[in-house]
Design a protein around this motif. Sequence first.
Motif, PDB file in Angstrom:
ATOM      1  N   LEU A  32      -8.718  38.587  12.012  1.00  0.00           N
ATOM      2  CA  LEU A  32      -7.389  38.494  12.605  1.00  0.00           C
ATOM      3  C   LEU A  32      -7.211  37.087  13.159  1.00  0.00           C
ATOM      4  O   LEU A  32      -8.017  36.630  13.970  1.00  0.00           O
ATOM      5  CB  LEU A  32      -7.227  39.516  13.733  1.00  0.00           C
ATOM      6  N   ILE A  33      -6.162  36.412  12.709  1.00  0.00           N
ATOM      7  CA  ILE A  33      -5.812  35.087  13.205  1.00  0.00           C
ATOM      8  C   ILE A  33      -4.590  35.274  14.106  1.00  0.00           C
ATOM      9  O   ILE A  33      -3.596  35.856  13.681  1.00  0.00           O
ATOM     10  CB  ILE A  33      -5.468  34.122  12.044  1.00  0.00           C
ATOM     11  N   ARG A  34      -4.682  34.758  15.332  1.00  0.00           N
ATOM     12  CA  ARG A  34      -3.585  34.958  16.282  1.00  0.00           C
ATOM     13  C   ARG A  34      -3.084  33.628  16.819  1.00  0.00           C
ATOM     14  O   ARG A  34      -3.794  32.634  16.835  1.00  0.00           O
ATOM     15  CB  ARG A  34      -4.037  35.837  17.453  1.00  0.00           C
ATOM     16  N   GLY A  35      -1.848  33.664  17.245  1.00  0.00           N
ATOM     17  CA  GLY A  35      -1.243  32.507  17.869  1.00  0.00           C
ATOM     18  C   GLY A  35      -0.254  32.963  18.921  1.00  0.00           C
ATOM     19  O   GLY A  35       0.289  34.064  18.843  1.00  0.00           O
ATOM     20  N   GLU A  36      -0.028  32.123  19.896  1.00  0.00           N
ATOM     21  CA  GLU A  36       0.902  32.447  20.968  1.00  0.00           C
ATOM     22  C   GLU A  36       2.318  32.034  20.593  1.00  0.00           C
ATOM     23  O   GLU A  36       2.525  30.978  19.993  1.00  0.00           O
ATOM     24  CB  GLU A  36       0.484  31.726  22.245  1.00  0.00           C
ATOM     25  N   ILE A  37       3.269  32.870  20.945  1.00  0.00           N
ATOM     26  CA  ILE A  37       4.676  32.524  20.750  1.00  0.00           C
ATOM     27  C   ILE A  37       5.059  31.587  21.888  1.00  0.00           C
ATOM     28  O   ILE A  37       5.068  31.981  23.050  1.00  0.00           O
ATOM     29  CB  ILE A  37       5.577  33.778  20.760  1.00  0.00           C
TER      30      ILE A  37
ATOM     31  N   ALA B 136      21.032  30.770   8.502  1.00  0.00           N
ATOM     32  CA  ALA B 136      20.292  29.748   7.761  1.00  0.00           C
ATOM     33  C   ALA B 136      19.203  29.129   8.627  1.00  0.00           C
ATOM     34  O   ALA B 136      19.387  28.929   9.819  1.00  0.00           O
ATOM     35  CB  ALA B 136      21.248  28.667   7.277  1.00  0.00           C
ATOM     36  N   TYR B 137      18.072  28.838   8.000  1.00  0.00           N
ATOM     37  CA  TYR B 137      16.992  28.102   8.677  1.00  0.00           C
ATOM     38  C   TYR B 137      16.297  27.271   7.608  1.00  0.00           C
ATOM     39  O   TYR B 137      15.311  27.699   7.019  1.00  0.00           O
ATOM     40  CB  TYR B 137      16.000  29.047   9.351  1.00  0.00           C
ATOM     41  N   PHE B 138      16.839  26.113   7.336  1.00  0.00           N
ATOM     42  CA  PHE B 138      16.314  25.305   6.241  1.00  0.00           C
ATOM     43  C   PHE B 138      15.794  23.950   6.691  1.00  0.00           C
ATOM     44  O   PHE B 138      15.468  23.115   5.873  1.00  0.00           O
ATOM     45  CB  PHE B 138      17.387  25.138   5.158  1.00  0.00           C
ATOM     46  N   GLU B 139      15.736  23.724   7.991  1.00  0.00           N
ATOM     47  CA  GLU B 139      15.198  22.473   8.509  1.00  0.00           C
ATOM     48  C   GLU B 139      14.350  22.794   9.726  1.00  0.00           C
ATOM     49  O   GLU B 139      14.516  23.836  10.362  1.00  0.00           O
ATOM     50  CB  GLU B 139      16.329  21.515   8.880  1.00  0.00           C
ATOM     51  N   ILE B 140      13.429  21.926  10.038  1.00  0.00           N
ATOM     52  CA  ILE B 140      12.549  22.130  11.190  1.00  0.00           C
ATOM     53  C   ILE B 140      13.370  22.007  12.470  1.00  0.00           C
ATOM     54  O   ILE B 140      14.115  21.047  12.651  1.00  0.00           O
ATOM     55  CB  ILE B 140      11.407  21.089  11.185  1.00  0.00           C
ATOM     56  N   VAL B 141      13.237  22.998  13.344  1.00  0.00           N
ATOM     57  CA  VAL B 141      13.909  22.982  14.637  1.00  0.00           C
ATOM     58  C   VAL B 141      12.810  23.043  15.695  1.00  0.00           C
ATOM     59  O   VAL B 141      12.228  24.105  15.936  1.00  0.00           O
ATOM     60  CB  VAL B 141      14.894  24.168  14.785  1.00  0.00           C
ATOM     61  N   HIS B 142      12.490  21.909  16.291  1.00  0.00           N
ATOM     62  CA  HIS B 142      11.419  21.845  17.280  1.00  0.00           C
ATOM     63  C   HIS B 142      11.718  22.768  18.451  1.00  0.00           C
ATOM     64  O   HIS B 142      12.839  22.823  18.940  1.00  0.00           O
ATOM     65  CB  HIS B 142      11.212  20.403  17.752  1.00  0.00           C
ATOM     66  N   GLY B 143      10.704  23.541  18.846  1.00  0.00           N
ATOM     67  CA  GLY B 143      10.855  24.479  19.946  1.00  0.00           C
ATOM     68  C   GLY B 143      11.351  25.846  19.513  1.00  0.00           C
ATOM     69  O   GLY B 143      11.430  26.751  20.333  1.00  0.00           O
ATOM     70  N   ASP B 144      11.676  25.998  18.219  1.00  0.00           N
ATOM     71  CA  ASP B 144      12.112  27.304  17.731  1.00  0.00           C
ATOM     72  C   ASP B 144      10.888  28.177  17.493  1.00  0.00           C
ATOM     73  O   ASP B 144       9.839  27.698  17.041  1.00  0.00           O
ATOM     74  CB  ASP B 144      12.913  27.165  16.433  1.00  0.00           C
ATOM     75  N   GLU B 145      11.015  29.475  17.755  1.00  0.00           N
ATOM     76  CA  GLU B 145       9.905  30.405  17.583  1.00  0.00           C
ATOM     77  C   GLU B 145       9.418  30.472  16.136  1.00  0.00           C
ATOM     78  O   GLU B 145       8.268  30.837  15.876  1.00  0.00           O
ATOM     79  CB  GLU B 145      10.283  31.796  18.098  1.00  0.00           C
ATOM     80  N   VAL B 146      10.237  30.093  15.188  1.00  0.00           N
ATOM     81  CA  VAL B 146       9.834  30.085  13.778  1.00  0.00           C
ATOM     82  C   VAL B 146       8.724  29.057  13.554  1.00  0.00           C
ATOM     83  O   VAL B 146       7.831  29.257  12.725  1.00  0.00           O
ATOM     84  CB  VAL B 146      11.050  29.811  12.865  1.00  0.00           C
ATOM     85  N   GLU B 147       8.755  27.981  14.307  1.00  0.00           N
ATOM     86  CA  GLU B 147       7.711  26.960  14.158  1.00  0.00           C
ATOM     87  C   GLU B 147       6.350  27.474  14.624  1.00  0.00           C
ATOM     88  O   GLU B 147       5.315  26.976  14.184  1.00  0.00           O
ATOM     89  CB  GLU B 147       8.111  25.678  14.874  1.00  0.00           C
ATOM     90  N   ASP B 148       6.334  28.497  15.474  1.00  0.00           N
ATOM     91  CA  ASP B 148       5.077  29.141  15.853  1.00  0.00           C
ATOM     92  C   ASP B 148       4.482  29.878  14.651  1.00  0.00           C
ATOM     93  O   ASP B 148       3.265  29.881  14.453  1.00  0.00           O
ATOM     94  CB  ASP B 148       5.277  30.108  17.019  1.00  0.00           C
ATOM     95  N   LEU B 149       5.339  30.483  13.844  1.00  0.00           N
ATOM     96  CA  LEU B 149       4.887  31.137  12.617  1.00  0.00           C
ATOM     97  C   LEU B 149       4.342  30.103  11.636  1.00  0.00           C
ATOM     98  O   LEU B 149       3.307  30.318  11.001  1.00  0.00           O
ATOM     99  CB  LEU B 149       6.033  31.926  11.970  1.00  0.00           C
ATOM    100  N   TYR B 150       5.006  28.974  11.536  1.00  0.00           N
ATOM    101  CA  TYR B 150       4.536  27.898  10.660  1.00  0.00           C
ATOM    102  C   TYR B 150       3.121  27.467  11.080  1.00  0.00           C
ATOM    103  O   TYR B 150       2.211  27.366  10.249  1.00  0.00           O
ATOM    104  CB  TYR B 150       5.496  26.711  10.709  1.00  0.00           C
TER     105      TYR B 150
ATOM    106  N   THR C  76      11.309  30.770   4.295  1.00  0.00           N
ATOM    107  CA  THR C  76      11.385  29.319   4.517  1.00  0.00           C
ATOM    108  C   THR C  76      10.030  28.757   4.933  1.00  0.00           C
ATOM    109  O   THR C  76       9.596  27.720   4.420  1.00  0.00           O
ATOM    110  CB  THR C  76      12.462  28.995   5.582  1.00  0.00           C
ATOM    111  N   VAL C  77       9.353  29.440   5.849  1.00  0.00           N
ATOM    112  CA  VAL C  77       8.027  28.992   6.277  1.00  0.00           C
ATOM    113  C   VAL C  77       7.057  29.041   5.093  1.00  0.00           C
ATOM    114  O   VAL C  77       6.288  28.099   4.872  1.00  0.00           O
ATOM    115  CB  VAL C  77       7.516  29.831   7.472  1.00  0.00           C
ATOM    116  N   CYS C  78       7.100  30.118   4.323  1.00  0.00           N
ATOM    117  CA  CYS C  78       6.222  30.234   3.155  1.00  0.00           C
ATOM    118  C   CYS C  78       6.474  29.094   2.168  1.00  0.00           C
ATOM    119  O   CYS C  78       5.524  28.476   1.666  1.00  0.00           O
ATOM    120  CB  CYS C  78       6.419  31.575   2.461  1.00  0.00           C
ATOM    121  N   GLU C  79       7.736  28.821   1.910  1.00  0.00           N
ATOM    122  CA  GLU C  79       8.075  27.739   0.978  1.00  0.00           C
ATOM    123  C   GLU C  79       7.534  26.404   1.478  1.00  0.00           C
ATOM    124  O   GLU C  79       6.978  25.616   0.709  1.00  0.00           O
ATOM    125  CB  GLU C  79       9.594  27.684   0.801  1.00  0.00           C
ATOM    126  N   ARG C  80       7.684  26.129   2.757  1.00  0.00           N
ATOM    127  CA  ARG C  80       7.186  24.874   3.336  1.00  0.00           C
ATOM    128  C   ARG C  80       5.672  24.739   3.193  1.00  0.00           C
ATOM    129  O   ARG C  80       5.148  23.638   3.059  1.00  0.00           O
ATOM    130  CB  ARG C  80       7.567  24.786   4.814  1.00  0.00           C
TER     131      ARG C  80
END
Length: 169
Positions: A77-82, A92-106, A138-142
């Motif tokens: 199990l690999i874990r990370g903090e939100i 839409a979410y097609f560009e990096i948004v610093h501080g967005d929770e999606v970047e935690d998934l990345y 989007t994260v997968c594609e990146r």
Amino acid sequence: KNYAGIMVAKEGFVALISGGKDSIYSIIESERNGYELICCANLFPPKNGTDELDSWMYQSAAHGAVLGVAECLDVPLIRGEIKGSARRKDLAYFEIVHGDEVEDLYALLQKVKVQFPQVIAVSSGAILSTYQRIRVETVCERLGLRSLSYLWQRPQRALLAEMLQFNLD
């Protein structure tokens, strides 16, 4: 798999798990479609906060159960903090948004790729949320990963009946 006497290795995937039945059933469907589970991944709320985040992206109420789930599946199990929050809330979410929770998934999936280079795909339990599906894709594609969303837009009654056959209640 065996094709005409030639052994072909299954493609490896990481399962995004929340502790709920949807992410578990997504693992079953991914394996049924020929993928091999390599590890699980989970994002959890900050330790100094509440267990149930007000997140547009993640379900965190059962985050305490994911260690047991990974143990039962006999995978790491690999874990990370939100750390982020939903800064970009439109579909839409097609560009990096610093501080967005999606970047935690990345960051989490990037860590998975380093530790398990055989992972080429990511399963998620998204059923109806276009918001979530687009962000996972989007994260997968990146990261050069394939998004596995076998539950996406499946009729809910039929899907629940299937889950019950696997005792996922």
